[in-house]
Scaffold this active site. Structure first.
Site, mmCIF file in Angstrom:
data_model
loop_
_atom_site.group_PDB
_atom_site.id
_atom_site.type_symbol
_atom_site.label_atom_id
_atom_site.label_comp_id
_atom_site.label_asym_id
_atom_site.label_seq_id
_atom_site.Cartn_x
_atom_site.Cartn_y
_atom_site.Cartn_z
ATOM 1 C CE LYS A 182 -24.192 92.171 -8.165
ATOM 2 N NZ LYS A 182 -25.450 92.249 -8.907
ATOM 3 N NE ARG B 59 -25.530 98.371 -12.125
ATOM 4 C CZ ARG B 59 -24.882 98.243 -10.973
ATOM 5 N NH1 ARG B 59 -24.283 97.111 -10.649
ATOM 6 N NH2 ARG B 59 -24.829 99.263 -10.134
HETATM 7 N N1 HH2 Z 1 -26.399 95.055 -8.884
HETATM 8 C C1 HH2 Z 1 -26.105 96.029 -7.986
HETATM 9 C C2 HH2 Z 1 -26.700 97.284 -8.076
HETATM 10 N N2 HH2 Z 1 -27.546 97.574 -9.090
HETATM 11 N N3 HH2 Z 1 -28.692 96.917 -11.046
HETATM 12 C C3 HH2 Z 1 -28.984 95.981 -11.961
HETATM 13 N N4 HH2 Z 1 -29.810 96.257 -12.972
HETATM 14 N N5 HH2 Z 1 -28.449 94.721 -11.901
HETATM 15 C C4 HH2 Z 1 -27.581 94.361 -10.908
HETATM 16 O O1 HH2 Z 1 -27.146 93.185 -10.880
HETATM 17 C C5 HH2 Z 1 -27.251 95.332 -9.910
HETATM 18 C C6 HH2 Z 1 -27.840 96.621 -10.020
HETATM 19 C C7 HH2 Z 1 -25.133 95.739 -6.874
HETATM 20 O O2 HH2 Z 1 -23.825 95.936 -7.265
HETATM 21 P P1 HH2 Z 1 -22.964 97.252 -7.042
HETATM 22 O O3 HH2 Z 1 -23.625 98.460 -7.604
HETATM 23 O O4 HH2 Z 1 -21.613 96.975 -7.578
HETATM 24 O O5 HH2 Z 1 -22.803 97.378 -5.467
HETATM 25 P P2 HH2 Z 1 -23.562 98.235 -4.366
HETATM 26 O O6 HH2 Z 1 -24.990 97.877 -4.403
HETATM 27 O O7 HH2 Z 1 -22.888 97.831 -3.077
HETATM 28 O O8 HH2 Z 1 -23.362 99.685 -4.684
#
Ligand code: HH2
Length: 387
Positions: free
Chosen positions: A333, A367
């Protein structure tokens, strides 16, 4: 005579010193736990409660600082327990002693497992949750696992690398991402969950804010719902989780992914995030979701500027004290780039470092995209912490 400082966390150091000197280990641990020093903020507090609190705290050997509408009590857990219980002479107002007692007993919980719809996931050691975004536009892995075949290959690699859970998401929640309609989200997520459930034998979590997507994914073999809105986006969601007996991740966010950056203003970010998560947890319990199914997540990067994310990580105890396992999702992030200077495709070392910092502050679930890197770093952290 020689004086030696007991290094490390006081309860753990005290327990090992007492056990090494012949005390029964279980008793040593119980005695040591009571010696842990904690500070608790009580707010809002009216004058009718503040005056007896100051008096009774003094009598119980607990420090008490008060101001306009608030108090902070500082003492060992044993003494704070004594203050809450009162005993014969205590004159703490009933409401105050009940609330303090409930908080202290929740804090004591610190569960060692997470119950999902299909099993109990042990959490004595760090649990790495592999991210499988079946989206064309996620900020770091968009497009990589878009179809079931690519998703399966990604899942196999994450299992080999030591993932304990796979988190499948069909909507990017990065600021400004376009929201897919429900039919599109279902089309992305359900076939992948079905294929993973048939082959991978790891618990599958579905990262969604929609009740119908969660329901279909649970029917296809998922056992956990990871809802970045903390069950606030879709009024059906709490019932879906309850009826399936699913595990659930309640994440902290303000607004929604499109508006969250405008809500990143806090007076005291750790206190506000913990209070808002506690309110979401209470609503989930009221909806009939089991306590041991609930994991809390402070939502790194969601309605938080870089300095907020670092403060939340450093003061994660405000969230772990709610008595649920805590998940963090720092992976690649922006705030990690702010500290390290690394571009998004070079943030896996920074991610592993953030995971270790969070582990030391009490998180148990991580995660991440780079499962192998986080697993390796957390294995060392687990060993240092005696897990
Ligand atoms: N961050 C993202 C999505 N889901 N769920 C939890 N529990 N905690 C988090 O910090 C979290 C999450 C965002 O990251 P990512 O899935 O890598 O990206 P995107 O939302 O662009 O798919």
């Amino acid at each position: 005579m020689r004086v030696t400082a007991l290094a490390g966390e006081v309860p753990a150091a005290l327990a090992s010193v007492l056990a090494a000197r012949g005390l029964d280990p279980v008793r040593a641990e119980a005695l040591a736990a009571g010696g842990a020093q904690v500070a608790l903020l009580l707010e809002p507090l009216d004058d009718a409660d503040a005056l007896p609190l100051v008096r009774e705290a003094g009598a119980a050997g607990v420090d008490c600082h008060t101001g306009d509408g608030w108090a902070v009590v500082v003492g060992t857990l044993a003494r704070l327990g004594g203050l809450a219980r009162g005993g014969g002479a205590s004159r703490l107002p009933e409401r105050l002693s009940a609330e303090l007692g409930r908080f202290l007993s929740d804090r004591q919980e610190q569960p060692e497992a997470w119950r999902t719809a299909r099993r109990s996931i042990p959490l004595a050691r760090s649990c790495v949750v592999g991210i499988l975004n079946v989206t064309p536009d996620s900020f770091s892995d968009g497009g990589r696992h878009f179809g079931p075949a690519d998703a399966l290959a990604g899942a196999r690699a994450m299992r080999e690398a030591g993932a304990a859970v796979l988190d499948v998401g069909g909507e990017s929640t990065r600021p400004g991402a376009a929201t897919p309609d429900e039919a599109e989200e279902l089309r992305r997520v359900v076939p992948v969950v079905r294929a993973l459930a048939a082959e991978i034998a790891l618990p599958i979590s579905v990262d969604t804010r929609r009740g119908r997507v969660a329901e279909a994914a649970l029917a296809a073999g998922a056992e956990i719902v990871n809802d970045v809105s903390g069950l606030t986006h879709d009024p059906r969601m709490a019932g879906v989780v309850r009826d399936a007996g699913a595990g659930v991740v309640l994440m902290h966010m303000r607004g929604d992914p499109a508006t969250m950056d405008a809500h990143a203003t806090y007076g005291d970010v750790a206190v506000e995030v913990a209070a808002e998560l506690a309110a979401r947890r209470d609503r989930a319990l009221e909806a009939g979701i089991a306590r041991d199914a609930i994991v809390l997540d402070p939502g790194l990067g969601f309605a938080k500027r870089p300095e907020h994310n670092f403060a939340v990580l450093d003061r994660l105890a405000s969230v772990t004290a709610l008595g649920h396992p805590v998940m963090v999702g720092p992976s690649r992030k922006r705030f990690l780039g702010a500290a390290s200077g690394a571009a998004v495709d070079r943030r896996d070392a920074a991610t592993a470092a953030a995971c270790v910092a969070a582990r030391i502050r009490g998180a148990r679930l991580f995660r991440v995209h780079d499962v192998a890197g986080a697993r390796e770093a957390l294995a060392v952290a687990d060993a240092v912490l005696g897990a």
